[in-house]
Motif scaffolding. Structure first.
Motif, short mmCIF file in Angstrom:
data_model
loop_
_atom_site.label_atom_id
_atom_site.label_comp_id
_atom_site.label_asym_id
_atom_site.label_seq_id
_atom_site.Cartn_x
_atom_site.Cartn_y
_atom_site.Cartn_z
N GLN A 1 4.22 1.43 -7.19
CA GLN A 1 4.82 0.78 -6.02
C GLN A 1 4.42 1.42 -4.68
OE1 GLN A 1 6.85 1.09 -9.01
NE2 GLN A 1 5.94 -0.93 -9.28
N LYS B 1 2.86 1.61 -1.21
CA LYS B 1 2.54 0.56 -0.23
C LYS B 1 1.04 0.58 0.06
CE LYS B 1 6.81 -0.58 0.15
NZ LYS B 1 7.28 -1.53 -0.81
N ALA C 1 -1.65 -1.13 2.53
CA ALA C 1 -2.05 -1.94 3.67
C ALA C 1 -3.45 -2.50 3.39
CB ALA C 1 -2.05 -1.10 4.94
N LYS D 1 -2.35 -8.06 -2.22
CA LYS D 1 -1.02 -7.58 -2.58
C LYS D 1 -0.71 -6.29 -1.83
CE LYS D 1 -1.12 -9.88 -7.00
NZ LYS D 1 -1.16 -9.71 -8.45
N ARG D 2 0.54 -6.09 -1.52
CA ARG D 2 0.97 -5.03 -0.62
C ARG D 2 1.45 -3.76 -1.30
NH1 ARG D 2 -1.34 -6.20 4.01
NH2 ARG D 2 -0.90 -8.32 4.67
N GLU D 3 1.45 -3.73 -2.65
CA GLU D 3 1.86 -2.48 -3.31
C GLU D 3 1.22 -2.37 -4.68
OE1 GLU D 3 6.10 -3.28 -5.45
OE2 GLU D 3 6.16 -2.76 -3.32
N CYS E 1 -3.23 1.34 -6.89
CA CYS E 1 -3.74 2.38 -5.97
C CYS E 1 -4.85 3.17 -6.68
CB CYS E 1 -2.61 3.29 -5.52
SG CYS E 1 -1.95 4.37 -6.81
#
Length: 59
Positions: free
Chosen positions: A12, A14, A16, A5-7, A31
């Protein structure tokens, strides 16, 4: 295959493929800051959040 998943699902940010992130067994993704704030417990399923593996680029 693991869905990268990108976020972050909480803030939210981002994410990578080469960024440190945490996931649970259902692939909820957070995160590092959010995971630490939640004591490495997924708010969706109550499961343990562990460091997401990094994907190695192949030719």
């Amino acid at each position: 295959m693991l869905a990268m998943k990108r976020e972050c699902e909480r803030c939210q940010l981002k994410l990578a493929d080469d960024i440190d992130a945490y996931i649970c067994s259902f692939e909820c993704t957070f995160c590092v800051v959010c995971s630490d704030a939640m004591d490495q417990v997924c708010p969706n399923c109550g499961g343990e959040l562990v460091m997401r593996p990094k994907r190695i680029e192949t030719d």
